[in-house]
Write a protein that holds these residues in place. Structure first.
Motif, mmCIF file in Angstrom:
data_model
loop_
_atom_site.group_PDB
_atom_site.id
_atom_site.type_symbol
_atom_site.label_atom_id
_atom_site.label_comp_id
_atom_site.label_asym_id
_atom_site.label_seq_id
_atom_site.Cartn_x
_atom_site.Cartn_y
_atom_site.Cartn_z
ATOM 1 N N GLY A 1 0.826 -1.193 0.000
ATOM 2 C CA GLY A 1 0.000 0.000 0.000
ATOM 3 C C GLY A 1 0.858 1.239 0.000
ATOM 4 O O GLY A 1 2.095 1.180 0.038
ATOM 5 N N ILE A 2 0.218 2.400 -0.011
ATOM 6 C CA ILE A 2 0.947 3.656 -0.134
ATOM 7 C C ILE A 2 1.811 3.935 1.091
ATOM 8 O O ILE A 2 2.879 4.546 0.990
ATOM 9 C CB ILE A 2 -0.040 4.814 -0.405
ATOM 10 N N LEU B 1 9.764 9.067 2.045
ATOM 11 C CA LEU B 1 9.016 10.236 1.603
ATOM 12 C C LEU B 1 7.694 10.287 2.366
ATOM 13 O O LEU B 1 7.257 9.290 2.937
ATOM 14 C CB LEU B 1 8.725 10.161 0.095
ATOM 15 N N SER B 2 7.064 11.451 2.363
ATOM 16 C CA SER B 2 5.755 11.558 2.999
ATOM 17 C C SER B 2 4.697 10.872 2.130
ATOM 18 O O SER B 2 4.865 10.742 0.906
ATOM 19 C CB SER B 2 5.367 13.020 3.200
ATOM 20 N N ILE B 3 3.621 10.442 2.781
ATOM 21 C CA ILE B 3 2.528 9.809 2.029
ATOM 22 C C ILE B 3 1.945 10.795 1.024
ATOM 23 O O ILE B 3 1.601 10.423 -0.105
ATOM 24 C CB ILE B 3 1.434 9.315 3.006
ATOM 25 N N SER C 1 1.628 10.163 -2.930
ATOM 26 C CA SER C 1 0.303 10.218 -3.543
ATOM 27 C C SER C 1 0.282 11.182 -4.719
ATOM 28 O O SER C 1 -0.246 10.865 -5.795
ATOM 29 C CB SER C 1 -0.736 10.645 -2.500
ATOM 30 N N ARG C 2 0.883 12.363 -4.547
ATOM 31 C CA ARG C 2 0.895 13.340 -5.634
ATOM 32 C C ARG C 2 1.719 12.849 -6.812
ATOM 33 O O ARG C 2 1.368 13.081 -7.970
ATOM 34 C CB ARG C 2 1.429 14.682 -5.123
ATOM 35 N N ARG D 1 11.239 8.055 -9.445
ATOM 36 C CA ARG D 1 11.658 7.210 -8.327
ATOM 37 C C ARG D 1 10.452 6.511 -7.698
ATOM 38 O O ARG D 1 10.482 5.313 -7.399
ATOM 39 C CB ARG D 1 12.384 8.065 -7.295
ATOM 40 N N VAL D 2 9.373 7.272 -7.498
ATOM 41 C CA VAL D 2 8.165 6.707 -6.897
ATOM 42 C C VAL D 2 7.544 5.666 -7.817
ATOM 43 O O VAL D 2 7.161 4.568 -7.379
ATOM 44 C CB VAL D 2 7.147 7.820 -6.586
ATOM 45 N N LEU D 3 7.446 5.969 -9.108
ATOM 46 C CA LEU D 3 6.818 5.048 -10.051
ATOM 47 C C LEU D 3 7.614 3.752 -10.194
ATOM 48 O O LEU D 3 7.045 2.656 -10.284
ATOM 49 C CB LEU D 3 6.641 5.727 -11.408
ATOM 50 N N GLU D 4 8.917 3.876 -10.216
ATOM 51 C CA GLU D 4 9.766 2.684 -10.314
ATOM 52 C C GLU D 4 9.619 1.803 -9.078
ATOM 53 O O GLU D 4 9.515 0.575 -9.165
ATOM 54 C CB GLU D 4 11.222 3.095 -10.503
#
Length: 346
Positions: free
Chosen positions: A3-4, A13-15, A19-20, A35-38
């Motif tokens: 999950g997130i 990183l912050s949630i 999310s953004r 980085r987040v998507l990977e």
């Protein structure tokens, strides 16, 4: 299944930032987004639809919450079917689908609403049978979920609503019966804290006072809003001492009319001859004898207005419906029949 929260912890990183980034917001730099998507792909991130669908408007589904059960609808309810036709007429323009959310009469509406929201399968919600104090309104508003109410409430979140003109029904109904010589006029009110009961009783009280007639609480008959309820009221009237019985009656619920007519015939209070009746119109009422004096409106048009008012508050559709926040009382038309004859004919 990640999950997130787990994703944010892994990336430090912050949630909110994660999310953004996942939702393509412009305030996240491209390096962080990649980085987040990977990481999401590597970790098998699965978005929480309960949090996304109702806020993003991504499902293409609008839910309409209504209560069901023998005590409410009896053998059936054509009211909502006709309203739904109008609602879906509007939604079809935008490839949206209407889903009826059926809350049992034996279940707490607040708990049911929370479960619906938690599952998150709708973009927005429509609620009905509004209570005097309605926690569903506060709940939806606190979560920024688009919604509209079919019915008013003392709970005010600045939300859109449409409601029938129950004040007009009381004023017009009382005025008509008084003009025909009736001085003891009975009315129906719900058993629970549905707001329409409070609205109608207060308007009825004022209409009587304006004509110099006393308000008698014994002339308010509470029952379930179905045919059985109407039948029970007729028998309750017959059981009263003759001098205390009403000579005319105003019903706000169309389902009750058939049972009320039947009950009056059973106890010898023939509608239109020994007892005056004014009620809401329905397809079934068209076959009553004598012809019912009734309040009528287009339920399909009501559904259209309800849907357009909801979409007017949703950013994706507001440009199509520049209505602002709609808060409207819908008038009803009085159609004269033969069921409310003068008291002198009793």
């Amino acid at each position: 299944m990640t999950g997130i929260r787990e994703l944010a912890q892994r990336l430090n990183l912050s949630i909110g930032t994660v999310s953004r980034a996942l939702n393509g917001k412009p305030d996240v730099n491209e390096q962080t987004r990649r980085r987040v998507l990977e990481a999401a792909n590597t970790m098998g991130y699965v978005p929480n639809q309960a949090g996304r669908s109702l806020r993003k408007g991504a499902t293409g589904v609008i839910g309409f919450m209504m209560q069901t059960g023998a005590q409410i609808t009896g053998e059936g309810d054509v009211f909502f079917m006709s309203v739904f036709d109008g609602v879906q007429t509007v939604f079809a323009r935008h490839q949206l689908d209407l889903v009826a959310l059926l809350c049992s009469s034996e279940e707490d509406p607040d708990a049911y609403m929370q479960r619906v929201v938690a599952r998150g399968f709708a973009d927005a919600l429509m609620i009905s049978a509004t209570k005097r104090e309605d926690h569903r309104i506060e709940y939806l508003a606190s979560r920024n979920i688009p919604f509209i109410a079919l019915g008013r409430s003392q709970t005010d979140a600045g939300h859109p609503w449409l409601d029938l003109d129950f004040e007009g029904m009381a004023e017009t109904g009382v005025a008509r019966l008084v003009s025909k010589g009736h001085k003891r006029i009975g009315i129906f009110a719900p058993l629970d804290d549905t707001n329409l009961g409070y609205v109608f009783i207060e308007a009825y009280r004022k209409a009587l006072e304006q004509r110099g007639l006393p308000f008698d609480p014994d002339l308010i008959f509470r029952a379930h809003p179905n045919e059985r309820g109407g039948h029970d009221i007729a028998h309750a009237i017959a059981a009263m001492p003759a001098k205390k019985q009403p000579t005319g009656f105003i019903l706000t619920n169309e389902l009750m009319t058939l049972g009320f007519y039947n009950g009056l015939y059973e106890v010898g209070l023939t509608p239109g001859q020994k007892f005056a009746v004014i009620s809401r119109d329905s397809p079934q009422a068209h076959f009553l004898v004598p012809k019912l004096t009734s309040f009528r409106l287009s339920l399909r048009d009501l559904g259209i207005a309800l849907a357009e008012a909801l979409l007017a508050t949703m950013p994706a559709y507001a440009a199509h419906y520049p209505l602002g926040v709609v808060r409207k009382i819908v008038p009803l038309e009085l159609v004269e029949g033969d069921s409310d004859m003068p008291v002198a004919n009793n």
